[in-house]
Design a protein around this motif. Structure first.
Motif, PDB file in Angstrom:
ATOM      1  N   LEU A  50      36.830  24.762  -9.055  1.00  0.00           N
ATOM      2  CA  LEU A  50      36.344  23.847 -10.093  1.00  0.00           C
ATOM      3  C   LEU A  50      37.407  23.626 -11.170  1.00  0.00           C
ATOM      4  N   GLU A  51      38.141  24.681 -11.464  1.00  0.00           N
ATOM      5  CA  GLU A  51      39.238  24.527 -12.443  1.00  0.00           C
ATOM      6  C   GLU A  51      40.270  23.540 -11.935  1.00  0.00           C
ATOM      7  N   GLN A  52      40.621  23.677 -10.639  1.00  0.00           N
ATOM      8  CA  GLN A  52      41.632  22.778 -10.064  1.00  0.00           C
ATOM      9  C   GLN A  52      41.121  21.334 -10.062  1.00  0.00           C
ATOM     10  N   LEU A  53      39.843  21.187  -9.738  1.00  0.00           N
ATOM     11  CA  LEU A  53      39.268  19.829  -9.697  1.00  0.00           C
ATOM     12  C   LEU A  53      39.366  19.154 -11.055  1.00  0.00           C
ATOM     13  N   ALA A  54      39.165  19.930 -12.090  1.00  0.00           N
ATOM     14  CA  ALA A  54      39.178  19.365 -13.445  1.00  0.00           C
ATOM     15  C   ALA A  54      40.598  19.044 -13.908  1.00  0.00           C
ATOM     16  N   SER A  55      41.591  19.617 -13.212  1.00  0.00           N
ATOM     17  CA  SER A  55      42.971  19.375 -13.656  1.00  0.00           C
ATOM     18  C   SER A  55      43.478  18.056 -13.085  1.00  0.00           C
ATOM     19  N   THR A  56      44.620  17.610 -13.576  1.00  0.00           N
ATOM     20  CA  THR A  56      45.126  16.303 -13.128  1.00  0.00           C
ATOM     21  C   THR A  56      45.860  16.386 -11.800  1.00  0.00           C
ATOM     22  N   SER A  57      46.115  17.619 -11.331  1.00  0.00           N
ATOM     23  CA  SER A  57      46.928  17.748 -10.116  1.00  0.00           C
ATOM     24  C   SER A  57      46.071  17.772  -8.841  1.00  0.00           C
ATOM     25  N   SER A  58      44.857  17.269  -8.928  1.00  0.00           N
ATOM     26  CA  SER A  58      43.949  17.424  -7.787  1.00  0.00           C
ATOM     27  C   SER A  58      43.660  16.100  -7.076  1.00  0.00           C
ATOM     28  N   GLN A  59      44.618  15.178  -7.116  1.00  0.00           N
ATOM     29  CA  GLN A  59      44.395  13.850  -6.514  1.00  0.00           C
ATOM     30  C   GLN A  59      43.940  13.931  -5.057  1.00  0.00           C
ATOM     31  N   ALA A  60      44.637  14.772  -4.275  1.00  0.00           N
ATOM     32  CA  ALA A  60      44.338  14.824  -2.837  1.00  0.00           C
ATOM     33  C   ALA A  60      42.900  15.294  -2.622  1.00  0.00           C
ATOM     34  N   GLU A  61      42.480  16.285  -3.418  1.00  0.00           N
ATOM     35  CA  GLU A  61      41.122  16.799  -3.252  1.00  0.00           C
ATOM     36  C   GLU A  61      40.097  15.737  -3.640  1.00  0.00           C
ATOM     37  N   TRP A  62      40.396  14.963  -4.680  1.00  0.00           N
ATOM     38  CA  TRP A  62      39.454  13.904  -5.077  1.00  0.00           C
ATOM     39  C   TRP A  62      39.339  12.833  -4.001  1.00  0.00           C
ATOM     40  N   LYS A  63      40.438  12.569  -3.316  1.00  0.00           N
ATOM     41  CA  LYS A  63      40.385  11.602  -2.214  1.00  0.00           C
ATOM     42  C   LYS A  63      39.465  12.138  -1.110  1.00  0.00           C
ATOM     43  N   ALA A  64      39.645  13.436  -0.839  1.00  0.00           N
ATOM     44  CA  ALA A  64      38.809  14.039   0.209  1.00  0.00           C
ATOM     45  C   ALA A  64      37.335  13.988  -0.205  1.00  0.00           C
ATOM     46  N   LEU A  65      37.072  14.237  -1.484  1.00  0.00           N
ATOM     47  CA  LEU A  65      35.675  14.204  -1.946  1.00  0.00           C
ATOM     48  C   LEU A  65      35.122  12.777  -1.906  1.00  0.00           C
ATOM     49  N   ALA A  66      35.971  11.805  -2.262  1.00  0.00           N
ATOM     50  CA  ALA A  66      35.512  10.410  -2.217  1.00  0.00           C
ATOM     51  C   ALA A  66      35.093  10.054  -0.795  1.00  0.00           C
ATOM     52  N   GLU A  67      35.853  10.547   0.181  1.00  0.00           N
ATOM     53  CA  GLU A  67      35.504  10.252   1.576  1.00  0.00           C
ATOM     54  C   GLU A  67      34.148  10.839   1.941  1.00  0.00           C
ATOM     55  N   ARG A  68      33.854  12.014   1.369  1.00  0.00           N
ATOM     56  CA  ARG A  68      32.604  12.688   1.735  1.00  0.00           C
ATOM     57  C   ARG A  68      31.400  12.166   0.947  1.00  0.00           C
ATOM     58  N   LEU A  69      31.637  11.701  -0.269  1.00  0.00           N
ATOM     59  CA  LEU A  69      30.481  11.424  -1.146  1.00  0.00           C
ATOM     60  C   LEU A  69      30.095   9.949  -1.241  1.00  0.00           C
ATOM     61  N   THR A  70      31.006   9.050  -0.956  1.00  0.00           N
ATOM     62  CA  THR A  70      30.664   7.631  -1.139  1.00  0.00           C
ATOM     63  C   THR A  70      29.819   7.132   0.029  1.00  0.00           C
ATOM     64  N   VAL A  71      29.034   6.107  -0.272  1.00  0.00           N
ATOM     65  CA  VAL A  71      28.168   5.505   0.743  1.00  0.00           C
ATOM     66  C   VAL A  71      28.813   4.171   1.132  1.00  0.00           C
ATOM     67  N   GLY A  72      29.266   4.070   2.354  1.00  0.00           N
ATOM     68  CA  GLY A  72      30.080   2.904   2.724  1.00  0.00           C
ATOM     69  C   GLY A  72      29.352   1.840   3.502  1.00  0.00           C
ATOM     70  N   GLU A  73      28.010   1.874   3.507  1.00  0.00           N
ATOM     71  CA  GLU A  73      27.255   0.911   4.321  1.00  0.00           C
ATOM     72  C   GLU A  73      27.662  -0.535   4.002  1.00  0.00           C
ATOM     73  N   THR A  74      28.032  -1.263   5.018  1.00  0.00           N
ATOM     74  CA  THR A  74      28.403  -2.663   4.833  1.00  0.00           C
ATOM     75  C   THR A  74      28.397  -3.351   6.185  1.00  0.00           C
ATOM     76  N   TYR A  75      28.433  -4.636   6.217  1.00  0.00           N
ATOM     77  CA  TYR A  75      28.579  -5.370   7.479  1.00  0.00           C
ATOM     78  C   TYR A  75      28.979  -6.808   7.182  1.00  0.00           C
ATOM     79  N   PHE A  76      29.441  -7.491   8.202  1.00  0.00           N
ATOM     80  CA  PHE A  76      29.881  -8.875   8.017  1.00  0.00           C
ATOM     81  C   PHE A  76      28.699  -9.751   7.614  1.00  0.00           C
ATOM     82  N   LEU A  77      28.987 -10.701   6.736  1.00  0.00           N
ATOM     83  CA  LEU A  77      28.017 -11.703   6.276  1.00  0.00           C
ATOM     84  C   LEU A  77      26.787 -11.078   5.633  1.00  0.00           C
TER      85      LEU A  77
END
Ligand SMILES: C[S@@+](CC[C@H](N)C(=O)[O-])C[C@H]1O[C@@H](n2cnc3c(N)ncnc32)[C@H](O)[C@@H]1O
Length: 461
Positions: A50-77
């Motif tokens: 949690l300390e690392q997450l709060a720091s600015t050097s955790s870009q890669a981990e935030w990317k990994a979390l974004a992949e896990r937490l976002t809802v990407g439902e979409t489709y054409f038209l």
């Protein structure tokens, strides 16, 4: 919104997620975060993680979390009336004023939305596409690389008329690959909408911004910040499109609400003119509504249905799980939500059970047809759609799907019969069927789909 700093590790994790990604988790949903936290912190221990997450050097981990937490439902038209309004009215209105028209899809997921704009602009021919620039941004790196690959499953293309799919996509072993001339018209970028980026949001950067089905996961103060940024980045009189269950009410006074057909969208208010007022182009003279408040969510199954219709599948599932009802209708909703989550086996199992109940026979056959299409068995799917319309002869969507598959199989005569039935039945289609299976199209949009299918029959015969 988390008011006081939470002391439990999962509470701190939830607060960080909200701060960095905008995604709000109620306490009741913290269970979902708990297992993710345990998994991600397995190497370092929770406190250090949690300390690392709060720091600015955790870009890669935030990317990994974004992949896990976002809802990407979409489709054409998706939400087609909005897209039609964009390419037929909004974008042409800028053609004479500017050399290039710039459109931003904020939260574009795997790219179906920006590509739909590029495709429709070509199909409708009201915009010079060589002057159209479309940019898609999303915080999820995996979604962005998928968007750049531009290769899609039949499920992503489910709302696209076959003739259009055949014109713009090439079937490859990996899926349907978008033709390069359309693919290359859209640029993608990994970007978090919450991050400060003054150059990106510079005044006058975009003529239209689509931010559809993105902010519904954010708390109001985050939405306010993002919308203010967008207002600043639009040209004067620029346009903003949100998802059907998202509203600016209580969020921003910078926009006026417009309506085109059954689509709502916003236009940036112009500063009071010092000289004679400019006339709005006549094709943009649409009724202006003072406010657009989505109706409050009813409780119980109606609430689940409402969320499903708004394509808020995760919330719909959560609400359904909290219900004690095990009526056929509740099971039908469960089966449809399994289908949307790609749990085809579970959807099919429930569908088979419900097909034996008279109250749910027709929609259950329809659902089984959709599952079979996913399994690639169009022949089997046709017999399910036939069973659906036998069980309920007024089932317009059943006729539409039966007609579409008949045409694909080359049975043009059968296709025409079913499609004409669909056209005559659609005005009275049951709201339940539209909500469950309408795919975000209103009656009007579905009628357009039928007409395109009938047109494609004429081309085949
Ligand atoms: C449900 S999809 C919507 C896709 C598309 N706009 C549509 O309506 O079909 C929501 C997308 O918003 C993206 N998203 C969520 N939070 C974001 C953020 N803070 N910055 C950028 N994108 C974000 C997610 O990664 C996801 O791909």
């Amino acid at each position: 919104m988390i008011a006081t700093p939470p002391r439990t590790p999962v509470g701190r994790f939830a607060a960080l997620v909200e701060q960095r990604l905008g995604l709000h988790y109620d306490k009741a949903q913290w269970g979902e975060l708990e297992s993710l936290l345990a998994e991600r912190a397995a190497g370092s221990g929770v406190e250090r993680y949690l300390e690392q997450l709060a720091s600015t050097s955790s870009q890669a981990e935030w990317k990994a979390l974004a992949e896990r937490l976002t809802v990407g439902e979409t489709y054409f038209l998706r939400h087609p009336t909005q897209l039609e309004t964009l390419v037929e009215q909004v974008l042409p209105s800028f053609m004479r004023q500017t050399p290039n028209i710039r459109v931003l899809c904020a939260g574009c997921s795997t790219g179906e939305e920006p590509y739909s704009i590029a495709l429709l602009a070509r199909e409708r021919g009201r915009v010079d596409v060589s002057r159209l620039r479309i940019l898609g941004v999303d915080v999820n790196p995996r979604a962005i690389s998928h968007a750049r690959r531009a290769c899609y499953s039949p499920w992503s293309l489910r709302a696209m008329p076959l003739a259009m799919r055949e014109q713009w996509f090439q079937r490859t072993p990996e899926g349907f690959a978008l033709r390069p001339q359309v693919r290359d018209q859209v640029i993608f970028e990994e970007r978090n909408l919450l991050e400060e980026a003054p150059a990106f949001w510079a005044p006058g950067s975009f003529h239209a911004i689509l931010c559809r089905n993105v902010v519904l996961y954010f708390p109001p103060e985050v939405i306010r910040k993002i919308i203010a940024r967008m207002a600043q980045a639009l040209v004067p009189g620029g346009y903003l499109f949100l998802g059907p269950s998202e509203t600016l009410r209580g969020i921003s006074e910078d926009f006026e609400l417009l309506r085109g057909g059954d689509a709502f969208y916003y236009r940036l208010r112009q500063p009071a003119p010092s000289a004679a007022p400019q006339r709005t182009p006549s094709h943009l003279e649409l009724p202006v509504l003072s406010s657009h408040t989505p109706p409050p969510l009813p409780d119980g199954l109606e609430g689940v249905l409402h969320l499903l219709e708004a394509e808020r599948y995760t919330e719909a599932w959560g609400l359904l799980e909290s219900q004690t009802q095990v009526s056929p209708r509740a099971l039908l909703l469960r089966a449809v939500l399994h289908l949307h989550a790609g749990r085809l086996g579970q959807a099919e199992q429930l569908g088979r059970q419900l097909a034996t109940e008279s109250a749910t026979e027709a929609p259950a056959h329809y659902l089984l047809g959709l599952c079979l299409e996913q399994f690639g068995d169009e022949f089997g799917a046709r017999s399910r759609y036939a069973a659906a319309v036998r069980a309920d002869p007024t089932f317009a969507l059943g006729q539409l799907r039966a007609g579409t598959l008949a045409r694909r199989a080359g049975d043009v005569v059968d296709a025409r019969v079913s499609l004409r039935m669909a056209l005559s039945l659609l005005p009275q289609e049951k709201p339940l069927y539209l909500a469950l299976f309408g795919g975000g199209f209103g009656r009007h949009g579905l009628m357009q789909v039928v007409l395109q299918e009938l047109h494609a029959c004429t081309e085949v015969s």
